[in-house]
Design an enzyme around this catalytic site. Structure first.
Site, short mmCIF file in Angstrom:
data_model
loop_
_atom_site.label_atom_id
_atom_site.label_comp_id
_atom_site.label_asym_id
_atom_site.label_seq_id
_atom_site.Cartn_x
_atom_site.Cartn_y
_atom_site.Cartn_z
N CYS A 68 0.81 -1.21 0.00
CA CYS A 68 0.00 0.00 0.00
C CYS A 68 0.84 1.26 0.00
O CYS A 68 0.38 2.33 -0.41
CB CYS A 68 -0.93 -0.01 1.21
SG CYS A 68 -2.13 -1.36 1.21
N ASN B 236 -0.71 -2.63 -6.85
CA ASN B 236 -0.83 -3.51 -5.68
C ASN B 236 -2.29 -3.59 -5.26
O ASN B 236 -2.91 -2.57 -4.96
CB ASN B 236 -0.01 -2.97 -4.52
CG ASN B 236 -0.24 -3.74 -3.24
OD1 ASN B 236 0.21 -4.88 -3.10
ND2 ASN B 236 -0.95 -3.13 -2.29
N GLU B 237 -2.84 -4.79 -5.28
CA GLU B 237 -4.23 -5.03 -4.83
C GLU B 237 -5.22 -4.10 -5.52
O GLU B 237 -6.16 -3.59 -4.91
CB GLU B 237 -4.33 -4.88 -3.31
CG GLU B 237 -3.50 -5.89 -2.54
CD GLU B 237 -3.58 -5.70 -1.03
OE1 GLU B 237 -4.05 -4.63 -0.58
OE2 GLU B 237 -3.16 -6.61 -0.29
#
Length: 670
Positions: free
Chosen positions: A263, A381-382
């Site tokens: 994150c 990311n994600e």
């Protein structure tokens, strides 16, 4: 006495309860006898990717700033309070009250990308009616919850100073206990009317893990400070990495290093996302940024170049996760992505371009002319479920594939149970859950598609309440999951635990546990860290063998078998790994087929066990080795033998193989 009296009845009841309890205890201690069949034939064997297990490093819980990056000064450039003035200079503090000294911030730095400087108006003097107090007035910095200053070690202080008058400044390293002053250096200059860089070495004459840096004076006037850095001289190879933390990472024998997030890469908002170009060049010129997901400032001493250098020092392949124009709360429309794409192409060129290329020459000018071995990049990311990810991903994929066809690209979209509608070499898979759920995921990839992109399990950990600060139970559940990944190494090519490092900080409770816990002077591994040691031999050319447990034990037992070579003595071993997630002992009856007769040596079997009296036990600074792998020799072993597995344990058994032995069906010697 009459057996019918109350006393007799109570006695009989007590005896009956005792018998029942003993019977119950006996049942609880009853062993499971479980058969494990290992097929070592050629048809069974499968090469494990050399990158199977690695490290994920994210700037979270001060893993970098205040941790692996050995800078001791927190907020060295006074930028953490923002670009407006006046601003907060925390954790810097003032020495002396405002009748002697006034401290403020100004936008007067000589560095264009970080304009904040500290101004110190000294109202007292070394003599006269307004004499400064003993020791002078000034500022101090406590570092990241204390600076670890050690007897006999040398520290390099660098700072920028400006004043309209001559200066006489005392730099001191001051401990929290007597005798307080551990090192001093005097900075005298008659002309610092322009910003002047000052460098001094300070050798400690004492030890204190909660020291601070002080800059004091007894001379009246105005002094400006900027970019104040204090680094230990003895970092790993002089590359700036704290030695004890680097060793903890290196000891895992990682096949790759995924960086810098997580994150941290995305940011809650794009204005606070990680931008690699802001993290290269002289450290004084790096603007730093506020990581708004994990809520702290980083000076970016650990930048793009340093991450690549870290991977090289670890003998691990770098995996760069870059921001793809998407944060947690905003995103760039795919039609406006071109500047972001160019930035990433520049970042790849910086890493692996020729020293004659534009960005390769920048890398070379910073001391690393040879290209880094960058083979993998991850697009975000994600982000798969976020708006416009797939459209943005395709633009990055096309641009990178055209410019660097050798680069392998990792998608955020899961392919483990459904068809991936995007081109990709790998897909990202993350798992955070309660211990029982994580253990049950040992079979997650048994039925994953065998064609198409491979899985990169780039984040996994137990994060339920039962994890505590790093419990044995969490490590065992994770070990079961990782054995499942190893058994499916034809579709899972890389995996890493997350997060890796945490600075023990009473102000920060954003993450429950990491693999490695440290403070300014100490470090220990949680059981989850030591669990990973059981898998480090799988990197570097190990072979997976077919290992089958008897039916009906899947709820508490998971096992795998590999063939590996010890690079230190060049001896070959067959290793069996087993997680006993249950509360009863297990007698594991191992049978091996597919090796030449008498291939396994009867002496030198090594059993390694990770367990404890209570599955909620943890390691700590007071008891750092409460739960660590314990080795023992098994005597008079044979190709069929029984191994005792403790309740709630991770066990490996290394069976030495005679030189020149062959796997049946293989032409090559083991």
């Amino acid at each position: 006495m009459d057996a019918n009296t109350p006393s007799s009845s109570i006695l009989l009841l007590f005896i009956l309860l005792t018998v029942i309890c003993q019977s119950s205890a006996s049942r609880n201690e009853t062993n499971h006898n479980v058969a494990l069949f290992i097929n070592a034939t050629e048809a069974s064997a499968r090469e494990i990717p050399k990158t199977m297990f690695g490290i994920f490093f994210e700037e979270i819980t001060n893993g970098g700033a205040g941790g692996l990056w050995a800078e001791l000064v927190c907020n060295r450039g006074f930028e953490a309070g923002g670009s407006n003035t006046p601003s907060n200079i925390d954790p810097w503090s003032v020495i002396g009250d405002d009748s002697y000294v006034i401290v403020s911030t100004e936008r007067s730095s000589c560095f264009d990308r970080n304009k904040i400087a500290l101004r110190m108006d000294v109202l007292c003097d070394h003599d006269g009616p307004e004499t400064c107090p003993d020791g002078g007035v000034g500022i101090f910095n406590p570092g990241f919850w204390g600076m670890n200053i050690e007897l006999g070690k040398t520290y390099k202080l660098v700072l920028y100073v400006r004043a309209s008058q001559s200066v006489n400044i005392t730099a001191s390293l001051v401990g929290s206990i007597e005798p307080k002053t551990l090192a001093t250096a005097n900075i005298k200059a008659s002309d610092v009317s322009n910003w002047t860089k000052v460098e001094v070495s300070m050798k400690a004459k004492g030890t204190d893990a909660r020291s601070r840096l002080q800059l004091t004076t007894t001379g009246k006037g105005v002094i400006w400070f900027d970019q104040v850095s204090l680094m230990p001289v003895d970092t790993h190879k002089g590359h700036g990495f704290r030695k004890d933390l680097f060793k903890m990472l290196k000891d895992l024998n990682p096949g790759f290093l995924r960086f810098p997030g997580g994150c941290f890469v995305e940011g809650d908002w794009l204005r606070n996302a990680y931008r690699w170009k802001e993290t290269i060049g002289p450290w004084e010129e790096r603007p730093g940024h506020f990581g708004d997901v994990w809520k702290y400032w980083t000076d970016e001493g650990l930048g793009h170049l340093e991450y690549l250098q870290l991977a090289e020092d670890l003998d691990a392949l770098p995996i760069w996760v870059f921001n793809n124009g998407i944060s947690h709360n905003d995103h760039v429309d795919p039609s406006a992505l071109l500047p972001f794409i160019h930035e990433i192409l520049d970042g790849i060129e910086f890493a692996k371009g020729s020293p004659k290329s534009k960005w390769g020459s920048v890398r070379a000018s910073l001391g690393h002319p040879e290209p880094f071995d960058l083979r993998y990049v991850a697009v975000g990311n994600e982000d798969c479920e976020r708006q416009d990810y797939k459209g943005s991903y395709l633009k990055f994929y096309d641009a990178i594939s055209r410019a660097y066809p050798d680069i392998k690209i990792i998608s955020n979209c899961d392919y483990s149970s459904e068809v991936l509608d995007l081109p990709a070499h790998y897909y990202d898979y993350h798992l955070y859950d309660h211990a029982n759920v994580v253990f049950e995921q040992a079979r997650k990839f048994d039925k994953a598609p065998r064609g198409g992109p491979k899985a990169f399990v780039s984040e996994y950990a137990v994060n339920g309440d039962e994890v505590g600060k790093g419990s044995l139970l969490a490590a065992l559940a994770e070990a079961g999951f990782v054995i499942g990944l190893e058994r499916n190494c034809d579709v899972v090519e890389m995996a890493c635990y997350a997060p890796m490092l945490v600075l023990e900080n009473p102000d920060d409770t954003k993450w429950k546990t990491d693999a490695i816990v440290f403070n300014s002077s100490k470090v220990y591994g949680t059981p989850s860290y030591w669990m990973q040691h059981f898998f480090k031999e799988s990197n570097g050319g190990a072979t997976l063998l077919n290992a089958t447990l008897q039916a009906g034990v899947e709820s508490f037992l998971v096992a795998s078998a590999i063939m590996w070579t010890n690079t230190e003595d060049n001896k070959k071993y067959l290793r069996v790994k087993v997680v006993n997630y249950g509360r009863k002992r297990v007698t594991l009856q191992i049978s091996i087929d597919g090796l030449e007769l008498n291939s396994i040596q009867s002496q030198g079997w090594i059993k390694t066990e990770l367990t404890s009296a209570d599955d909620m036990d943890e390691n700590s600074f007071e008891h750092p080795n409460k739960i660590v792998p314990v080795k023992s020799l098994l005597e008079d072993a044979a190709e069929e033998m029984d191994i005792m597995l403790s309740p709630r344990s991770l066990t490996s058994i290394d069976l030495p193989i005679y030189p020149n032995s062959r796997i049946v069906g293989f032409d090559s010697v083991l």
